[in-house]
Design a protein around this motif. Sequence first.
Motif, PDB file in Angstrom:
ATOM      1  N   ARG A 583      -1.857  12.651   8.725  1.00  4.38           N
ATOM      2  CA  ARG A 583      -1.138  12.913   7.489  1.00  4.38           C
ATOM      3  C   ARG A 583      -2.056  13.620   6.496  1.00  4.38           C
ATOM      4  NH1 ARG A 583       2.235   7.283   6.222  1.00  4.38           N
ATOM      5  NH2 ARG A 583       3.513   7.306   8.143  1.00  4.38           N
ATOM      6  N   ARG A 584      -1.432  14.220   5.515  1.00  5.11           N
ATOM      7  CA  ARG A 584      -2.180  14.869   4.442  1.00  5.11           C
ATOM      8  C   ARG A 584      -2.283  13.935   3.245  1.00  5.11           C
ATOM      9  NH1 ARG A 584       0.765  20.474   3.439  1.00  5.11           N
ATOM     10  NH2 ARG A 584       2.532  19.055   3.298  1.00  5.11           N
ATOM     11  N   ARG A 585      -3.408  14.009   2.577  1.00  6.06           N
ATOM     12  CA  ARG A 585      -3.623  13.207   1.384  1.00  6.06           C
ATOM     13  C   ARG A 585      -3.817  14.132   0.191  1.00  6.06           C
ATOM     14  NH1 ARG A 585      -8.039   8.619   3.414  1.00  6.06           N
ATOM     15  NH2 ARG A 585      -6.713   7.678   5.028  1.00  6.06           N
ATOM     16  N   ARG A 586      -3.185  13.763  -0.922  1.00  5.10           N
ATOM     17  CA  ARG A 586      -3.317  14.553  -2.135  1.00  5.10           C
ATOM     18  C   ARG A 586      -4.418  13.939  -3.000  1.00  5.10           C
ATOM     19  NH1 ARG A 586      -0.110  18.097  -4.978  1.00  5.10           N
ATOM     20  NH2 ARG A 586       1.602  17.793  -3.510  1.00  5.10           N
ATOM     21  N   LEU A 587      -5.467  14.708  -3.206  1.00  5.59           N
ATOM     22  CA  LEU A 587      -6.595  14.285  -4.020  1.00  5.59           C
ATOM     23  C   LEU A 587      -6.947  15.398  -4.996  1.00  5.59           C
ATOM     24  CD1 LEU A 587      -8.922  12.647  -1.328  1.00  5.59           C
ATOM     25  CD2 LEU A 587      -7.407  11.489  -2.932  1.00  5.59           C
ATOM     26  N   THR A 588      -7.059  15.019  -6.291  1.00  8.66           N
ATOM     27  CA  THR A 588      -7.438  15.950  -7.372  1.00  8.66           C
ATOM     28  C   THR A 588      -6.556  17.194  -7.375  1.00  8.66           C
ATOM     29  OG1 THR A 588      -9.085  17.080  -6.013  1.00  8.66           O
ATOM     30  CG2 THR A 588      -9.822  15.139  -7.288  1.00  8.66           C
ATOM     31  N   GLY A 589      -5.259  16.991  -7.232  1.00  6.55           N
ATOM     32  CA  GLY A 589      -4.317  18.098  -7.337  1.00  6.55           C
ATOM     33  C   GLY A 589      -4.161  18.934  -6.098  1.00  6.55           C
ATOM     34  N   GLY A 590      -4.797  18.621  -4.992  1.00  2.00           N
ATOM     35  CA  GLY A 590      -4.676  19.402  -3.768  1.00  2.00           C
ATOM     36  C   GLY A 590      -4.589  18.494  -2.561  1.00  2.00           C
ATOM     37  N   PHE A 591      -4.245  19.092  -1.426  1.00  2.00           N
ATOM     38  CA  PHE A 591      -4.105  18.337  -0.192  1.00  2.00           C
ATOM     39  C   PHE A 591      -5.439  18.325   0.557  1.00  2.00           C
ATOM     40  CE2 PHE A 591       0.415  19.374  -0.803  1.00  2.00           C
ATOM     41  CZ  PHE A 591       0.962  18.112  -0.630  1.00  2.00           C
ATOM     42  N   TYR A 593      -6.846  17.360   4.359  1.00  2.00           N
ATOM     43  CA  TYR A 593      -6.390  17.153   5.726  1.00  2.00           C
ATOM     44  C   TYR A 593      -7.390  16.239   6.437  1.00  2.00           C
ATOM     45  CZ  TYR A 593      -3.630  21.247   4.494  1.00  2.00           C
ATOM     46  OH  TYR A 593      -2.798  22.119   3.870  1.00  2.00           O
ATOM     47  N   ARG A 615      -5.856  25.380   8.668  1.00  2.76           N
ATOM     48  CA  ARG A 615      -4.895  24.525   7.976  1.00  2.76           C
ATOM     49  C   ARG A 615      -3.459  24.923   8.299  1.00  2.76           C
ATOM     50  NH1 ARG A 615      -7.550  25.297   2.143  1.00  2.76           N
ATOM     51  NH2 ARG A 615      -7.771  27.365   3.087  1.00  2.76           N
TER      52      ARG A 615
END
Length: 658
Positions: A583-591, A593, A615
């Motif tokens: 899954r992708r994780r959203r951290l600091t406004g971005g994804f 991987y 990506r």
Amino acid sequence: MDYNPGGGSPDHNGGGGGGIHLVCEYCGAGCSYEPDDAEDGFFSCRQCSAIHTSTQATAADPNDFPATGNISVRRVATQPTPTPKLRTPAPYPIPHAVATPAPAAAPAFDDFSEPSEPRDFAPAGAWSEPEDLAARVRWRYVRGMQVILQRQLEVLVERHRVGALVCGVAGTVWVRWVAASKVFDGMWARQVLADHETAERYMRFGGGDDKKSDDVKYEWEDDILPRRKDRHRVEFAFLRSLRMMLPVYSTLAVCFLACHIAREAILPSDIYRWAMEGKIPYVAAFTEVDRILGSSLQVQDCPLDARQLFRPVRVIGAWQLEVAAGSIAQRVGLRLPSVNFYAIAQRCLMDTSLPIDRILPHACQIYEWAMPAELWLSSNPARIPTRVCVMAILIVALRILYKINGQGIWEKICEGGRNADGYDPDTKSAPFMKPDGSNSEEFGMRELLCAVAASYDKINVEHDYSSDLHSYLKYCKEVIFTGITFSSEEEHLTEIFWDMYKGREDENPKEQVKSQSQGIEEMTITNGVNKRYRDGTFVEASCVSASSGRDAIQMIKSEMQDHGFHYMPPRKPRKSDGYLRYRRRRLTGGFVYVAHADYYMLLRSFAKLAEVDVRIMHISVLKLERRLACIEERIERSLNTLQNLSSKTKDELRPVSD
């Protein structure tokens, strides 16, 4: 004009004197004139009303002078006055007082040098109507585009082993595309002229509001007709309109679309690479137009030369080329099939040196089961390309067959060295041979990852002209700067520089070429990883060739971080390892991987083969996995429903005991 005096001084009373006989140099009529016939000192022809500028009456009637004695009156031939008062007769035009230079003589008529098609007798610079100019530019442009398409198809069939069926398919698609573009619309020329005039008014008056109605907008007005000084602007206005309606790159799109319909294993990246390297006539295709149709200056059918008409500004990428092909198919109303999955997947497995007999049947089963929509061409520029979807199916098939779910196999390979389990990718021994040991699954995963890593190094995505400086200079001469004429001094200077380069190359050829190619291709060095870019694709050196396992693991971590991936340590061994979905994780406004090294090795190899970012390949795999999970859930729900229905039916049919 001939001056023929008829005797002595004329006698106003008609006795004994003679008149002046003048011959008109315009109509050739000769007439006799009396002094009273002169107006403002000049005589005019009685036939065509032209002014006799070479003869002027210098005196009037002798009786008008009040002097006594003998007076002699004579006429003297003089030059015309600077500003004579000319009379304007109707309906004949007034010839100029100053003689104009005679026009250049037309070339002699030659039956052998004349073209086969009919043409007007007027020269190329004597068109008076803008419709004639527009028709000639349009006809030359459409014919030239068809010649370029024909040459591209010939090269595809002869050099790149494409079936001859694409020629017939491309011809049909091209005719329908030209008809759908409405380039031969009757109102096209008027529309271009009206838009050109509106743009000039906007630039002239600073963007004033033009409230002209639509019915008046398309009329032929005096201010819309192009003047002589604006002729070049009008020509390029027609050219800009034609380039928007029928772009130059549409020939490449039609070629790829014909290959797609003919079920050929040709990718958009192949068309792009061949066009860039000059292996398909595109950048220098205008020379083919002049060779087949003749130069526009020789046949006098278009004021613009072939370089101005058909020289592309740039070569569109593989992604845009596929979108253009889908747009053309949608515009002409074609019902396209999906890509030839079997042929493309077989080609990808051959390029990566993977076993085709074992992997391809499972991949075809996933393809027939899922049938994702990404396998059809689309005009949506934000959709994933079809070749990426094909390789995503191959990645899922590899993960299912070899159970690559983050067990840390790549870390074990790095710790054990490059030749893990005695396998050397540089040798020609056949991989995927099961040993006598019991753990055959782990050995198969190691063999797969080693083969994928070796194929990653062998995949060449660089252009042929970037191999050395000699190839690059030859490419520039034959493709980039073809058709440009140089003076004798420039050609002599080029030969001097070429001899200097050849002399330095002969002294130390290997080191010289190697240093030049490295200086062109290598961009930066970060954390021991050589980074090179081609069309937005990030390519690194293989991390298998590290001296120690710890350095190799650090390199793969750094590479994953540069691509936006977060490295996950190996999973703990479990009794039942199911299929692992990331899954992708959203951290600091971005994804971000998240992936294991085993899975990332598959991604990077197929992403390099597809010439896309890692990506994008990962997103395509995630999308395919979600589709497969949804299908499995629906099947499981249907099976549970059938099972409940069958059990209920059995209960109803069971006999009731007393």
